[in-house]
Design an enzyme around this catalytic site. Sequence first.
Site, short mmCIF file in Angstrom:
data_model
loop_
_atom_site.label_atom_id
_atom_site.label_comp_id
_atom_site.label_asym_id
_atom_site.label_seq_id
_atom_site.Cartn_x
_atom_site.Cartn_y
_atom_site.Cartn_z
N CYS A 1 17.73 18.83 -12.10
CA CYS A 1 17.87 18.43 -13.50
C CYS A 1 16.75 18.95 -14.40
O CYS A 1 16.79 18.75 -15.62
CB CYS A 1 17.94 16.90 -13.59
SG CYS A 1 16.35 16.11 -13.35
N HIS B 1 5.78 -0.52 -2.75
CA HIS B 1 5.33 0.25 -3.92
C HIS B 1 5.41 1.76 -3.71
O HIS B 1 4.76 2.51 -4.44
CB HIS B 1 3.91 -0.19 -4.31
CG HIS B 1 3.84 -1.60 -4.79
ND1 HIS B 1 2.66 -2.32 -4.90
CD2 HIS B 1 4.82 -2.46 -5.18
CE1 HIS B 1 2.92 -3.54 -5.34
NE2 HIS B 1 4.22 -3.66 -5.51
N ASN C 1 0.82 -1.21 0.00
CA ASN C 1 0.00 0.00 0.00
C ASN C 1 0.85 1.26 0.00
O ASN C 1 1.92 1.30 0.60
CB ASN C 1 -0.94 0.00 1.21
CG ASN C 1 -1.87 -1.19 1.18
OD1 ASN C 1 -2.01 -1.84 0.16
ND2 ASN C 1 -2.50 -1.50 2.30
P1 OAD Z 1 -6.23 -5.93 -4.71
O1 OAD Z 1 -7.28 -4.91 -4.97
O2 OAD Z 1 -5.73 -6.69 -5.89
O3 OAD Z 1 -6.74 -7.00 -3.66
C1 OAD Z 1 -7.34 -6.62 -2.45
C2 OAD Z 1 -7.67 -7.87 -1.68
O4 OAD Z 1 -8.17 -7.49 -0.41
C3 OAD Z 1 -8.72 -8.78 -2.32
O5 OAD Z 1 -8.23 -10.12 -2.38
C4 OAD Z 1 -9.92 -8.67 -1.38
O6 OAD Z 1 -10.65 -9.91 -1.26
C5 OAD Z 1 -9.23 -8.35 -0.05
N1 OAD Z 1 -10.06 -7.62 0.92
C6 OAD Z 1 -11.05 -6.73 0.69
N2 OAD Z 1 -11.54 -6.25 1.85
C7 OAD Z 1 -10.83 -6.85 2.85
C8 OAD Z 1 -10.84 -6.75 4.28
N3 OAD Z 1 -11.69 -5.95 4.93
N4 OAD Z 1 -9.98 -7.53 4.98
C9 OAD Z 1 -9.10 -8.34 4.34
N5 OAD Z 1 -9.05 -8.46 3.00
C10 OAD Z 1 -9.89 -7.72 2.26
O7 OAD Z 1 -5.05 -5.18 -3.93
P2 OAD Z 1 -3.53 -5.63 -3.79
O8 OAD Z 1 -3.40 -7.09 -3.64
O9 OAD Z 1 -2.96 -4.77 -2.73
O10 OAD Z 1 0.20 -2.02 -7.38
O11 OAD Z 1 -2.95 -5.19 -5.18
C11 OAD Z 1 -1.57 -5.36 -5.41
C12 OAD Z 1 -1.04 -4.26 -6.26
O12 OAD Z 1 -1.80 -4.18 -7.47
C13 OAD Z 1 -1.18 -2.86 -5.66
O13 OAD Z 1 -0.15 -2.54 -4.76
C14 OAD Z 1 -1.14 -2.00 -6.87
C15 OAD Z 1 -2.07 -2.78 -7.75
O14 OAD Z 1 -1.97 -2.58 -9.10
C16 OAD Z 1 0.75 -0.92 -7.90
O15 OAD Z 1 0.13 0.12 -7.98
C17 OAD Z 1 2.15 -1.10 -8.36
#
Ligand code: OAD
Length: 252
Positions: free
Chosen positions: A148, A116, A99
């Site tokens: 720069c 990130h 995050n």
């Molecule tokens: P995602 O949006 O891909 O996944 C969020 C996850 O959180 C899902 O599997 C949901 O089921 C879960 N979730 C939702 N509410 C929840 C809660 N209250 N408690 C626990 N889990 C819950 O987000 P990320 O996995 O963080 O990268 O995504 C990874 C990366 O993809 C991000 O850092 C970003 C994105 O593109 C960049 O920007 C480089």
Amino acid sequence: MLDTIAEIMAASSVVAALTGAGISAESGVPTFRGNEGLWAKFRPEDLASMEAFLANPKIVWEWYNWRRELMAGVLPNDGHRALAACESMFDRFTLITQNVDGLHAAAGSKQVIELHGNIHRNKCADCNRPVDSALQIDPRQIPTCGHCGGKIRPDVVWFGEMLDSAVTDEAFAAAEEAQVFLVVGTSALVHPAASLPLVAKRQGAILVEINPEDTPLTPLANYHISEKSGVFLPSLLSRITDVRATRKVKPS
Ligand code: OAD
């Protein structure tokens, strides 16, 4: 399952956690994937890539300013606070997050590995030098770097970009050493972050996934808790404290 995990963690001294957007969902920060996710409404390649920034920096900054405003109005939740409390519960606790919202630090975590980057920081798009994070960016007149002359951009990792190697080294070292590895609120689809739990498991860690949905990691997890992190993590911590207290007073 809560009791079993609490027993294991009460006896552990080296613990690591990887968090994703789901941990901040209960604070009101949108996740990326799923029907309500950001990537259902926006195309990442149009907003979160160097190509997009070069082609249309104004749109990119408008999007990041919107997200900054959204994040400025939110508070950490009980899940963030529980992970902050973990720092004093284990000999070594490493918090790794995908995050960029800064909510772990806002909850009191002193050491956070931000894979990130952080949306509240600025840097130069050309020379990478950090730039005053208090600088407000007007998308119609993007300020330039004093060294720069490059355009200022948010200090986050965009699609197609490498992660900072010092940061990933630290995260993988923690994964290799962990006795218990918590995976909280991530779809476990984006690498290298998604490789961390695999490395931890291979090195002998107990994998605990906390996510209301299944992910590609679920079949590999020793325990999958299908609950919101803001609900489960505080209960887990209080159970660990109970287990340790009982052990201390138990006659030998
Ligand atoms: P995602 O949006 O891909 O996944 C969020 C996850 O959180 C899902 O599997 C949901 O089921 C879960 N979730 C939702 N509410 C929840 C809660 N209250 N408690 C626990 N889990 C819950 O987000 P990320 O996995 O963080 O990268 O995504 C990874 C990366 O993809 C991000 O850092 C970003 C994105 O593109 C960049 O920007 C480089």
